[in-house]
Motif scaffolding. Structure first.
Motif, PDB file in Angstrom:
ATOM      1  N   GLN A 381       0.811  -1.223   0.000  1.00 30.96           N
ATOM      2  CA  GLN A 381       0.000   0.000   0.000  1.00 30.96           C
ATOM      3  C   GLN A 381       0.847   1.277   0.000  1.00 30.96           C
ATOM      4  O   GLN A 381       0.755   2.101   0.900  1.00 30.96           O
ATOM      5  CB  GLN A 381      -0.943  -0.014   1.210  1.00 30.96           C
ATOM      6  N   LYS A 382       1.619   1.448  -1.062  1.00 33.87           N
ATOM      7  CA  LYS A 382       2.498   2.619  -1.117  1.00 33.87           C
ATOM      8  C   LYS A 382       1.714   3.925  -1.142  1.00 33.87           C
ATOM      9  O   LYS A 382       2.049   4.884  -0.446  1.00 33.87           O
ATOM     10  CB  LYS A 382       3.403   2.545  -2.348  1.00 33.87           C
ATOM     11  N   GLY A 383       0.664   3.968  -1.941  1.00 33.74           N
ATOM     12  CA  GLY A 383      -0.119   5.205  -2.037  1.00 33.74           C
ATOM     13  C   GLY A 383      -0.738   5.606  -0.723  1.00 33.74           C
ATOM     14  O   GLY A 383      -0.716   6.784  -0.338  1.00 33.74           O
ATOM     15  N   GLU A 384      -1.274   4.634   0.007  1.00 38.21           N
ATOM     16  CA  GLU A 384      -1.885   4.911   1.304  1.00 38.21           C
ATOM     17  C   GLU A 384      -0.832   5.337   2.334  1.00 38.21           C
ATOM     18  O   GLU A 384      -1.062   6.241   3.144  1.00 38.21           O
ATOM     19  CB  GLU A 384      -2.638   3.677   1.808  1.00 38.21           C
ATOM     20  N   ILE A 385       0.337   4.693   2.292  1.00 45.35           N
ATOM     21  CA  ILE A 385       1.430   5.078   3.199  1.00 45.35           C
ATOM     22  C   ILE A 385       1.868   6.511   2.919  1.00 45.35           C
ATOM     23  O   ILE A 385       2.057   7.320   3.837  1.00 45.35           O
ATOM     24  CB  ILE A 385       2.626   4.104   3.042  1.00 45.35           C
ATOM     25  N   LYS A 386       2.007   6.828   1.639  1.00 47.95           N
ATOM     26  CA  LYS A 386       2.435   8.171   1.243  1.00 47.95           C
ATOM     27  C   LYS A 386       1.429   9.227   1.711  1.00 47.95           C
ATOM     28  O   LYS A 386       1.817  10.289   2.233  1.00 47.95           O
ATOM     29  CB  LYS A 386       2.609   8.222  -0.269  1.00 47.95           C
ATOM     30  N   ALA A 387       0.144   8.926   1.566  1.00 50.47           N
ATOM     31  CA  ALA A 387      -0.889   9.878   1.982  1.00 50.47           C
ATOM     32  C   ALA A 387      -0.845  10.100   3.487  1.00 50.47           C
ATOM     33  O   ALA A 387      -1.009  11.237   3.973  1.00 50.47           O
ATOM     34  CB  ALA A 387      -2.269   9.366   1.561  1.00 50.47           C
ATOM     35  N   PHE A 388      -0.618   9.035   4.252  1.00 50.83           N
ATOM     36  CA  PHE A 388      -0.551   9.174   5.712  1.00 50.83           C
ATOM     37  C   PHE A 388       0.683   9.976   6.121  1.00 50.83           C
ATOM     38  O   PHE A 388       0.618  10.821   7.024  1.00 50.83           O
ATOM     39  CB  PHE A 388      -0.536   7.794   6.365  1.00 50.83           C
ATOM     40  N   LEU A 389       1.798   9.731   5.455  1.00 47.00           N
ATOM     41  CA  LEU A 389       3.014  10.496   5.748  1.00 47.00           C
ATOM     42  C   LEU A 389       2.785  11.987   5.491  1.00 47.00           C
ATOM     43  O   LEU A 389       3.199  12.837   6.292  1.00 47.00           O
ATOM     44  CB  LEU A 389       4.173   9.994   4.887  1.00 47.00           C
ATOM     45  N   LEU A 390       2.129  12.281   4.401  1.00 46.25           N
ATOM     46  CA  LEU A 390       1.861  13.687   4.069  1.00 46.25           C
ATOM     47  C   LEU A 390       0.911  14.306   5.087  1.00 46.25           C
ATOM     48  O   LEU A 390       1.099  15.464   5.512  1.00 46.25           O
ATOM     49  CB  LEU A 390       1.278  13.784   2.658  1.00 46.25           C
ATOM     50  N   GLU A 391      -0.088  13.556   5.496  1.00 47.23           N
ATOM     51  CA  GLU A 391      -1.028  14.036   6.521  1.00 47.23           C
ATOM     52  C   GLU A 391      -0.276  14.346   7.821  1.00 47.23           C
ATOM     53  O   GLU A 391      -0.485  15.395   8.448  1.00 47.23           O
ATOM     54  CB  GLU A 391      -2.092  12.966   6.767  1.00 47.23           C
ATOM     55  N   CYS A 392       0.610  13.427   8.231  1.00 47.28           N
ATOM     56  CA  CYS A 392       1.394  13.644   9.453  1.00 47.28           C
ATOM     57  C   CYS A 392       2.319  14.851   9.304  1.00 47.28           C
ATOM     58  O   CYS A 392       2.483  15.647  10.242  1.00 47.28           O
ATOM     59  CB  CYS A 392       2.214  12.396   9.789  1.00 47.28           C
ATOM     60  N   TYR A 393       2.910  14.990   8.121  1.00 48.57           N
ATOM     61  CA  TYR A 393       3.836  16.095   7.906  1.00 48.57           C
ATOM     62  C   TYR A 393       3.125  17.444   7.998  1.00 48.57           C
ATOM     63  O   TYR A 393       3.651  18.393   8.599  1.00 48.57           O
ATOM     64  CB  TYR A 393       4.529  15.950   6.550  1.00 48.57           C
ATOM     65  N   GLU A 394       1.942  17.528   7.425  1.00 49.10           N
ATOM     66  CA  GLU A 394       1.198  18.792   7.480  1.00 49.10           C
ATOM     67  C   GLU A 394       0.815  19.144   8.920  1.00 49.10           C
ATOM     68  O   GLU A 394       0.855  20.317   9.319  1.00 49.10           O
ATOM     69  CB  GLU A 394      -0.041  18.682   6.589  1.00 49.10           C
ATOM     70  N   LEU A 395       0.468  18.128   9.718  1.00 48.91           N
ATOM     71  CA  LEU A 395       0.177  18.366  11.138  1.00 48.91           C
ATOM     72  C   LEU A 395       1.446  18.771  11.880  1.00 48.91           C
ATOM     73  O   LEU A 395       1.418  19.621  12.777  1.00 48.91           O
ATOM     74  CB  LEU A 395      -0.435  17.115  11.768  1.00 48.91           C
ATOM     75  N   PHE A 396       2.564  18.168  11.503  1.00 44.09           N
ATOM     76  CA  PHE A 396       3.861  18.528  12.094  1.00 44.09           C
ATOM     77  C   PHE A 396       4.179  19.992  11.826  1.00 44.09           C
ATOM     78  O   PHE A 396       4.614  20.730  12.726  1.00 44.09           O
ATOM     79  CB  PHE A 396       4.946  17.617  11.520  1.00 44.09           C
ATOM     80  N   LYS A 397       3.947  20.445  10.607  1.00 33.90           N
ATOM     81  CA  LYS A 397       4.261  21.826  10.250  1.00 33.90           C
ATOM     82  C   LYS A 397       3.400  22.818  11.027  1.00 33.90           C
ATOM     83  O   LYS A 397       3.842  23.934  11.336  1.00 33.90           O
ATOM     84  CB  LYS A 397       4.070  22.038   8.739  1.00 33.90           C
TER      85      LYS A 397
END
Length: 427
Positions: A381-397
């Motif tokens: 599930q690369k696409g789903e992993i990538k989307a979750f990473l991006l979601e976490c990154y935006e919350l991190f920012k």
């Protein structure tokens, strides 16, 4: 107060997850009217050591010790590195094994059944038989791996009127590395026969996962209970959160646990988003397999990599609580869907989101989902992993990245010890 004898191989100064479960049970059992007596080897070969854990042994606990002979102490003269790896369950893929490794695995699998600690069985049965007569102690618990310790319980059960609980922190014949031991058909049958004898002779069996419980229930009519690993409420200094967008894996990340789609997703995000590339930090704490490092290099993530070897349990807790995202990676196989690493529960109370990758129908998926402590993904599930990473990154920012787990108190060491005490008292 009811006494119980606990037979364990891993005990401080041993490090790693194997020591935590019974060190914590011993800590809390007296609160529930049970006095633990611990039996351990006097001269063990521990591949990992954490002397700081000796400070956690409760005062007044009686610890019995008896010498053990271990072939690993001789094998290390041929290759200390290979001996440490194999004794830790770290087995390279067959195509990566040299002649010495193949030979050591064949000897380990076929000459030392069920494992290389088998030479402790007879001396321990003799030693503990005398102790049980003197103390009139009638309940024992054996915990494995190493599963040879269950054969100590088997020997005592056959010769004494005792109650016996066999605690399996990991499966036996269905553990992930079992088929890598280069077993002959005769050796495989011996393993299966010994496993069956233990499961059918113990008064009760305890496992740490629901999948292993189901597998054992198909092999025995004895009661099989699940008492998972857990977390302790420890006074550990909470360090400030990392300024980088840090993804941390705490513990061994072996060759079989190589989530290439996670590395691909990270590589794509570093190419697509300059800020992500600037902020990313990948922390691997513990032993890391060569295929994992090769993949990280292939996807050009080396500049973001921070590595440290084994750290103390206290340091591991601090790193868990200061990292932005915690990685939990399990091997993608049928045999590993029942593995629930002890660190999962410490991860949950760190209040950092968990990104887990593992096999379909994994027990860890159920726990992560029910506790709202992160997200679980299958390897493809690369696409789903990538989307979750991006979601976490935006919350991190936006400084809003945090997990809000629910229902985790059931996994506290005190609560789990209460369950264990009930199992003991019901015998």
């Amino acid at each position: 107060m009811k006494k119980v004898l606990i037979v364990t191989y891993y005990w401080p100064p041993a490090g790693g997850p194997g020591v935590q479960r019974w060190l914590k049970f011993v800590k809390y059992l007296p609160e529930f009217g049970i006095e633990p007596v611990v039996y351990v080897p006097a001269n063990p070969h521990y591949p990992l050591q954490d002397p700081s854990l000796e400070q956690e042994i409760p005062s007044g606990i009686k610890v019995l010790k008896n010498d053990i002979f271990e072939p690993y102490s001789l094998a290390k003269f041929f290759s200390r590195k290979d001996t440490t790896m194999i004794s830790s369950g770290i087995i390279p893929k067959e195509q990566k094994q040299g002649l010495l490794q193949k030979t050591m695995l064949f000897i380990r699998g076929n000459f030392f059944i069920p494992d290389a600690r088998k030479f402790w069985i007879k001396p321990s049965v003799k030693f503990l038989s005398a102790y049980l007569e003197e103390e009139e102690l009638v309940t024992i618990i054996t915990t494995g791996p190493p599963h040879s310790l269950h054969l100590i319980g088997l020997g005592l059960k056959r010769s004494k009127k005792i109650n016996w609980i066999a605690d399996f922190r990991d499966p036996w014949t269905q553990i992930g590395y079992h088929d890598k031991l280069r077993l002959t058909k005769t050796s495989q049958r011996k393993h299966e026969a010994l496993e069956r004898k233990v499961l059918q002779t113990a008064d009760k069996v305890i496992t740490t996962s629901f999948t292993t419980q189901k597998e054992f229930m198909a092999k025995t009519d004895r009661p099989v209970a699940v008492i998972t690993n857990g977390f302790d409420v420890e006074d550990v200094e909470r360090l400030p959160l990392d300024e980088h967008f840090s993804l941390a894996h705490i513990g061994s990340l072996l060759s079989g646990r190589n989530p290439e789609n996670l590395w691909k997703a990270l590589a794509e995000l570093t190419r697509e988003k300059p800020d992500f590339k600037k902020d990313l930090q990948l922390k691997l704490i513990g032993a890391v397999g060569e295929p994992v490092l090769e993949s990280i290099e292939e996807f050009e993530l080396n500049d973001h990599l921070v590595r440290r070897d084994y750290v103390s349990h206290r340091e591991a807790l601090q790193m868990q609580r200061s990292s932005q995202v915690l990685l939990l990676i399990e091997i993608d196989s049928e045999e590993t869907k029942g593995i629930i690493p002890g660190k999962l529960f410490e991860y949950m109370v760190s209040e950092r989101p968990i990104l887990a990758v593992g096999p379909e129908a994994a027990d860890i998926e159920q726990i992560i989902r029910k506790t709202n402590s992160g997200r679980f993904f299958l390897y493809p599930q690369k696409g789903e992993i990538k989307a979750f990473l991006l979601e976490c990154y935006e919350l991190f920012k936006s400084r809003k990245l945090k997990a809000s787990p629910v229902g985790v108190q059931q996994y506290s060491r005190r609560s789990l010890t209460a369950e264990l005490a009930q199992q003991i008292k019901s015998l």
